[in-house]
Each structure stands twice: as structure tokens, then as C-alpha cells.
Enzyme design. Structure first.
Site: not given
Ligand code: NI
Length: 169
Positions: A44, A49, A88-89, A130-131, A134
Site C-alpha cells: 500500500g 508518502q 511502512c514504506l 493503515h493507508e 496516512h
């Protein structure tokens, strides 16, 4: 490929704005986000991000088509919760169990602005939450207690310190 913003970048803490133009620029952004996510081996990726403070995220689970969510809103969450080890990226290399509802109902728009509603469970429900966080300037570490959060930030900083990077070069 887009640059992925990391912990400490202010944009990760901003609340995102609603998307009103469903044009080719939006479609190109979504494509670039999917490419960046796939390249980074993520499941994701959310607008902030990649430096875009707009309500968009993409999800790509194994053996499934990539999905795009625009102006998402979680309508319902299950009472049942459970842990899952999240990464997480924007915090590469560290992971921690996060407790979240196991199922969600989400409403969003597609790239043409058409609204859809989706009932999700399993990994999809997890990644959606999670997304969606963000887009509110929230990271998964914000779900941990203070001690856990501090430990994971320290582990992240240690792993990504200039010295470590140098030795890997
Ligand atoms: Ni993330």
C-alpha cells in the site's frame, strides 16, 4: 518512480485535502504511485508518502489487481480486533504488531469519480486502515504505547543512520 518520504518529513503529519478533479493528471499520479509501491515491494502507498497531500491511496495485494481509493471514508469497523505485524514504506526496515478492527466497510471514489463501497477483511482490511491513517497524518507507530513507539523509532534511526548507510555502500 516517485520519491518516498520518510519518518521526520512534515508532509507525513499533514491532513490531506479532498480530490475534486478526476482528470488525466490524477490517473497518472495513481499509475506512478502503483509503480513506486510495486518497485518498493509494498502492499500500500498513500499520497503523503510521495509528497502529495491529497486523499488518495493505492493497494496491491499478491495475486490481485492494484486498487485505487480516492476520498475514502471508513463507514464501519468490526468490534473484533486483532494484531498484525505492520511495516511502512516511510519507516523502512522496522515492523511492529498493531491491533486494529478485523473488518471494515469503506466508501471511496475511483479514478473517474464514481463512488463505490467495499466490505473488506483479512489483509485488505488491515492495509485499508493503515493507508487511511496516512491521509490523516497518522502512522502505525501512533497506535503503539509510548515505550513501544520509542523503541521502534530508535530501531528505525539506528538502522537508517548515516554510518549504517555508509557501511552498506
Ligand atoms: Ni505506511
Amino acid at each position: 518512480m516517485l520519491d518516498i518520504y520518510k519518518l521526520g518529513d512534515d508532509i507525513l503529519r499533514q491532513k490531506c485535502k479532498e480530490i475534486k478533479e478526476f482528470d488525466s493528471a490524477l490517473a497518472m499520479l495513481a499509475d506512478a504511485m502503483i509503480e513506486t509501491m510495486d518497485e518498493a515491494d509494498g502492499v500500500g502507498l498513500a499520497g503523503p508518502q510521495v509528497g502529495v497531500d491529497k486523499k488518495i491511496f493505492v493497494i496491491h495485494l499478491q495475486n490481485q489487481e492494484p486498487m485505487v481509493f480516492i476520498n475514502p471514508e471508513i463507514l464501519e469497523t468490526s468490534i473484533e480486533t486483532g494484531p498484525y505485524e505492520e511495516g511502512c514504506l516511510s519507516l523502512p526496515g522496522v515492523y511492529h504488531n498493531v491491533i486494529r478492527p478485523l473488518r471494515v466497510k469503506i466508501q471511496a471514489q475511483d479514478l473517474k469519480g464514481k463512488a463505490f463501497v467495499l466490505d473488506a477483511d483479512g489483509l485488505l482490511a488491515r492495509v485499508i486502515q493503515h493507508e487511511n491513517d496516512h491521509l490523516k497524518g497518522k502512522l502505525y507507530i501512533d497506535h503503539l504505547n509510548e515505550v513501544e513507539k520509542e523503541l521502534i523509532i530508535k530501531a528505525y534511526e539506528k538502522r537508517n543512520s548515516p554510518k549504517k548507510r555508509k557501511s552498506k555502500a
